[in-house]
Design an enzyme around this catalytic site. Structure first.
Site, PDB file in Angstrom:
ATOM      1  CE  LYS A  45       9.597   7.206   2.000  1.00 31.27           C
ATOM      2  NZ  LYS A  45       8.696   6.251   1.428  1.00 31.27           N
ATOM      3  CB  ALA A  55       9.605   1.001   4.147  1.00 28.51           C
ATOM      4  CG  ASP A 107       4.011  -2.501   1.330  1.00 29.77           C
ATOM      5  OD1 ASP A 107       3.795  -1.444   0.693  1.00 29.77           O
ATOM      6  OD2 ASP A 107       3.408  -2.787   2.383  1.00 29.77           O
ATOM      7  N   GLY A 123       3.406   1.866   7.864  1.00 30.73           N
ATOM      8  CA  GLY A 123       2.106   2.216   8.409  1.00 30.73           C
ATOM      9  C   GLY A 123       1.706   3.661   8.212  1.00 30.73           C
ATOM     10  N   GLY A 124       2.558   4.406   7.461  1.00 32.05           N
ATOM     11  CA  GLY A 124       2.169   5.783   7.149  1.00 32.05           C
ATOM     12  C   GLY A 124       0.820   5.848   6.457  1.00 32.05           C
ATOM     13  CB  THR A 163      -0.887  -0.013   1.262  1.00 34.64           C
ATOM     14  OG1 THR A 163      -1.722  -1.174   1.207  1.00 34.64           O
ATOM     15  CG2 THR A 163      -1.775   1.230   1.349  1.00 34.64           C
ATOM     16  N   GLY A 164       0.424   2.271  -0.713  1.00 37.64           N
ATOM     17  CA  GLY A 164       1.149   3.539  -0.707  1.00 37.64           C
ATOM     18  C   GLY A 164       1.520   3.960  -2.117  1.00 37.64           C
ATOM     19  CD  GLU A 205       1.493  -1.717   4.849  1.00 36.07           C
ATOM     20  OE1 GLU A 205       2.095  -1.349   5.870  1.00 36.07           O
ATOM     21  OE2 GLU A 205       1.224  -0.949   3.909  1.00 36.07           O
TER      22      GLU A 205
HETATM   23  C1  5RP Z   1       1.412   2.061   4.182  1.00 36.91           C
HETATM   24  C2  5RP Z   1       2.886   1.920   4.201  1.00 36.91           C
HETATM   25  C3  5RP Z   1       3.647   2.429   3.041  1.00 36.91           C
HETATM   26  O1  5RP Z   1       4.417   1.398   2.521  1.00 36.91           O
HETATM   27  C4  5RP Z   1       4.532   3.551   3.488  1.00 36.91           C
HETATM   28  O2  5RP Z   1       3.746   4.549   4.105  1.00 36.91           O
HETATM   29  C5  5RP Z   1       5.320   4.162   2.320  1.00 36.91           C
HETATM   30  O3  5RP Z   1       4.458   4.849   1.478  1.00 36.91           O
HETATM   31  P1  5RP Z   1       4.956   5.595   0.180  1.00 36.91           P
HETATM   32  O4  5RP Z   1       5.358   4.536  -0.807  1.00 36.91           O
HETATM   33  O5  5RP Z   1       3.762   6.391  -0.259  1.00 36.91           O
HETATM   34  O6  5RP Z   1       6.124   6.478   0.551  1.00 36.91           O
HETATM   35  O7  5RP Z   1       3.469   1.396   5.120  1.00 36.91           O
HETATM   36  O8  5RP Z   1       0.819   1.677   5.390  1.00 36.91           O
END
Ligand code: 5RP
Length: 225
Positions: free
Chosen positions: A125, A87, A85, A99-100, A32-33, A107
């Site tokens: 990151k 982070a 995924d 979890g942002g 997700t994200g 997840e």
């Molecule tokens: C969602 C997450 C995402 O993987 C995390 O927030 C990174 O998001 P992005 O790819 O938009 O930087 O943990 O719950």
């Protein structure tokens, strides 16, 4: 390169890696994200070759279905070959804060159920010590204040994420001002607070491979032994 270009580059690199693993019945875990969304768009280009996926959020499931990619319930999928995924933070041991996007519980479940967890992120990151990004904790709504008081005893400053209801119907507390020197220990301590469903430290089960988008190209990190 912009951050979006770096995310696009790692999404593409993850796609190429996953494509090399594909067999007739490969089930892919999808996160997700914004970085995961770019990976989903890459998968969409070979939609006809994808047997099935499991999504870590309702939003990612919706996006996958838009590309006509089959989405299974994890209970029907067995062990997943690979999970991709993003982070919010990663260290060189491939321990993560996630979890942002409030999807941390699903997840973590998918990461646990996967043979291999490939994390995709831009270079901003990668950090020496986790904790600058506020650590998300999913809590049962009636336990929110109690859990927050227990988190204060651990040295953090929890802030209720206003208006955020997770896909599981719960609340999120974001913990500020942590310097996480022992991620495994803190992950366990937070899990032991009654009413905490899950926390965003992925230390006991971190990533197996980190694809990091840098201005010098995509770098692959494997856990330090
Ligand atoms: C969602 C997450 C995402 O993987 C995390 O927030 C990174 O998001 P992005 O790819 O938009 O930087 O943990 O719950």
């Amino acid at each position: 390169m912009t951050q979006d270009e770096l995310k696009q580059a790692v999404a593409r690199a993850a796609f190429e890696y996953v494509e090399s693993l594909l067999e007739n019945d490969t089930v892919i875990g999808v996160g997700t994200g914004s970085t995961a969304n770019l990976f989903i768009a890459e998968l969409g280009k070979i939609q006809h070759r994808i047997y099935a996926t499991v999504a870590s959020s309702e939003e990612s499931a919706r996006r996958l279905k838009e590309f006509n990619i089959p989405v299974l319930d994890l209970n029907s999928a067995g062990t997943l070959r690979v999970y991709v995924d993003g982070a919010d933070e990663a260290n060189e041991h491939l321990q993560l804060i996630k979890g942002g996007g409030a999807a941390l519980t699903r997840e973590k479940i998918i990461a646990a159920a996967s043979e291999e967890f490939v994390c995709i992120a831009d270079e901003s990151k990668l950090v020496p010590i986790l904790g600058n990004f506020p650590l998300p904790v999913e809590v049962i709504p009636m336990a929110r204040s109690y859990a927050a008081r227990e988190i204060v005893k651990l040295g953090g400053d929890p802030v209720y994420r206003e208006g955020c209801i997770t896909d599981n119907g719960n609340n999120i507390l974001d913990i500020y001002n942590l310097e996480i020197l022992d991620p495994r220990k803190l992950e366990t301590q937070l899990n032991q607070i009654t009413g905490v469903v899950c926390n965003g430290l992925f230390a006991e089960r971190g990533a197996d491979r980190l694809l990091l988008g840098t201005s010098a190209g995509v770098k692959t990190y494997l856990p330090l032994v």
